[in-house]
Design a protein around this motif. Structure first.
Motif, PDB file in Angstrom:
ATOM      1  N   GLN A  54     145.166  53.531  23.758  1.00  0.00           N
ATOM      2  CA  GLN A  54     145.268  54.855  24.367  1.00  0.00           C
ATOM      3  C   GLN A  54     143.949  55.266  25.000  1.00  0.00           C
ATOM      4  OE1 GLN A  54     148.219  56.698  24.609  1.00  0.00           O
ATOM      5  NE2 GLN A  54     146.923  57.689  26.141  1.00  0.00           N
ATOM      6  N   ALA A  55     142.834  54.924  24.371  1.00  0.00           N
ATOM      7  CA  ALA A  55     141.524  55.253  24.942  1.00  0.00           C
ATOM      8  C   ALA A  55     141.323  54.546  26.278  1.00  0.00           C
ATOM      9  CB  ALA A  55     140.412  54.876  23.961  1.00  0.00           C
TER      10      ALA A  55
ATOM     11  N   GLU B 243     143.210  53.797  17.910  1.00  0.00           N
ATOM     12  CA  GLU B 243     143.949  54.040  19.155  1.00  0.00           C
ATOM     13  C   GLU B 243     143.185  53.540  20.381  1.00  0.00           C
ATOM     14  OE1 GLU B 243     146.995  54.977  18.938  1.00  0.00           O
ATOM     15  OE2 GLU B 243     146.865  55.398  16.795  1.00  0.00           O
TER      16      GLU B 243
ATOM     17  N   THR C  66     132.732  54.199  31.741  1.00  0.00           N
ATOM     18  CA  THR C  66     133.175  54.772  30.471  1.00  0.00           C
ATOM     19  C   THR C  66     132.978  53.704  29.415  1.00  0.00           C
ATOM     20  OG1 THR C  66     134.775  56.268  31.467  1.00  0.00           O
ATOM     21  CG2 THR C  66     135.113  55.702  29.152  1.00  0.00           C
TER      22      THR C  66
ATOM     23  N   ALA D 172     143.784  53.520  28.305  1.00  0.00           N
ATOM     24  CA  ALA D 172     144.717  54.158  29.241  1.00  0.00           C
ATOM     25  C   ALA D 172     144.179  55.501  29.726  1.00  0.00           C
ATOM     26  CB  ALA D 172     146.091  54.323  28.586  1.00  0.00           C
ATOM     27  N   ASP D 173     143.588  56.278  28.836  1.00  0.00           N
ATOM     28  CA  ASP D 173     143.041  57.587  29.211  1.00  0.00           C
ATOM     29  C   ASP D 173     141.863  57.461  30.179  1.00  0.00           C
ATOM     30  OD1 ASP D 173     144.921  58.777  27.551  1.00  0.00           O
ATOM     31  OD2 ASP D 173     143.487  59.203  25.943  1.00  0.00           O
ATOM     32  N   ALA D 174     141.055  56.417  30.044  1.00  0.00           N
ATOM     33  CA  ALA D 174     139.883  56.225  30.902  1.00  0.00           C
ATOM     34  C   ALA D 174     140.234  55.556  32.226  1.00  0.00           C
ATOM     35  CB  ALA D 174     138.837  55.386  30.169  1.00  0.00           C
ATOM     36  N   ASP D 175     141.407  54.962  32.309  1.00  0.00           N
ATOM     37  CA  ASP D 175     141.801  54.137  33.454  1.00  0.00           C
ATOM     38  C   ASP D 175     142.248  54.993  34.642  1.00  0.00           C
ATOM     39  OD1 ASP D 175     142.505  51.992  35.031  1.00  0.00           O
ATOM     40  OD2 ASP D 175     144.450  51.698  34.063  1.00  0.00           O
ATOM     41  N   ASP D 176     141.279  55.315  35.504  1.00  0.00           N
ATOM     42  CA  ASP D 176     141.592  56.115  36.688  1.00  0.00           C
ATOM     43  C   ASP D 176     141.543  55.289  37.968  1.00  0.00           C
ATOM     44  OD1 ASP D 176     138.907  55.683  37.065  1.00  0.00           O
ATOM     45  OD2 ASP D 176     138.319  57.784  36.892  1.00  0.00           O
TER      46      ASP D 176
ATOM     47  N   ALA E 126     136.525  55.313  19.992  1.00  0.00           N
ATOM     48  CA  ALA E 126     137.942  55.007  19.777  1.00  0.00           C
ATOM     49  C   ALA E 126     138.135  54.457  18.378  1.00  0.00           C
ATOM     50  CB  ALA E 126     138.423  53.986  20.802  1.00  0.00           C
TER      51      ALA E 126
ATOM     52  N   VAL F 130     133.168  57.247  24.787  1.00  0.00           N
ATOM     53  CA  VAL F 130     134.401  57.564  24.067  1.00  0.00           C
ATOM     54  C   VAL F 130     134.372  56.773  22.775  1.00  0.00           C
ATOM     55  CG1 VAL F 130     136.922  57.394  24.073  1.00  0.00           C
ATOM     56  CG2 VAL F 130     135.706  57.975  26.188  1.00  0.00           C
TER      57      VAL F 130
END
Length: 196
Positions: free
Chosen positions: A76-77, A73, A37, A79-83, A70, A68
């Motif tokens: 947050q970007a 934020e 990402t 955190a959202d990508a962190d899988d 960004a 993405v």
């Protein structure tokens, strides 16, 4: 606390830092099991020259990378990508901080009536970014410019930007397992196994 799998790549303009970071991400993402990402922080080209720079970066990236964009934020970007399996590449902190300090279309307020720095959310956003990087389960590669090696710039806003970026770079470098300084396209290990 465990050290996050964080690689920090610094360098001057046209030092090869983005290309190097992209190569690191490609090496990490050798299969679809570990995708990339790419979090881009340049949202508005502003002029034709900068639009050409953005186009050059886009053309160099593999088509299968998730992109993405960004704004302020960034935490947050991330955190959202962190899988826990996606390699996250952030390029770059330099533009992100510029957008935080001086958002597009807004005039920066440098001082209040008591000649103190005007309040803004820069410190809170840097704290949130640091926390997101510290919590990351996925490998993260962050790119930033090293701009503090020249003369002290003229103008309070420019000095503030240089100071804030220097502080931010120090915070990210302290968290990182690996720190690489790019010089004329050559990676110089500052922190990590190869530095020993």
């Amino acid at each position: 606390m465990t050290t996050p799998d964080l690689t920090f790549v610094l360098g001057g303009a046209r030092s090869g830092k983005s290309r190097y970071a992209e190569q690191l991400a490609l090496a990490r993402a050798s299969s679809p099991a570990q995708p990339v990402t790419y979090i881009a922080t340049a949202l508005d080209a502003g002029d034709d020259e900068f639009a050409a720079r953005i186009a050059h970066h886009r053309a160099r990236r593999p088509a299968h990378w998730r992109i993405v964009e960004a704004g302020a934020e960034l935490a947050q970007a991330i955190a959202d990508a962190d899988d826990g399996r996606t390699c996250i590449l952030v390029d770059c902190l330099t533009l992100w901080l510029a957008n935080v300090i001086c958002p597009a279309g807004a005039e920066p307020t440098e001082r209040n009536e008591r000649n103190e720095p005007a309040p803004d959310d820069c410190a809170a956003r840097m704290d949130a970014l640091e926390a997101a990087l510290a919590r990351a389960r996925s490998p993260v590669i962050v790119v930033s410019n090293e701009i503090g090696m020249g003369v002290v710039p003229m103008g309070a806003m420019t000095r503030r930007y240089v100071d804030e970026l220097g502080r931010l770079n120090q915070r990210v470098a302290a968290l990182a397992r690996e720190v690489t300084m790019m010089v004329a396209g050559l990676p110089m290990t500052v922190k990590g196994e190869r530095a020993r």
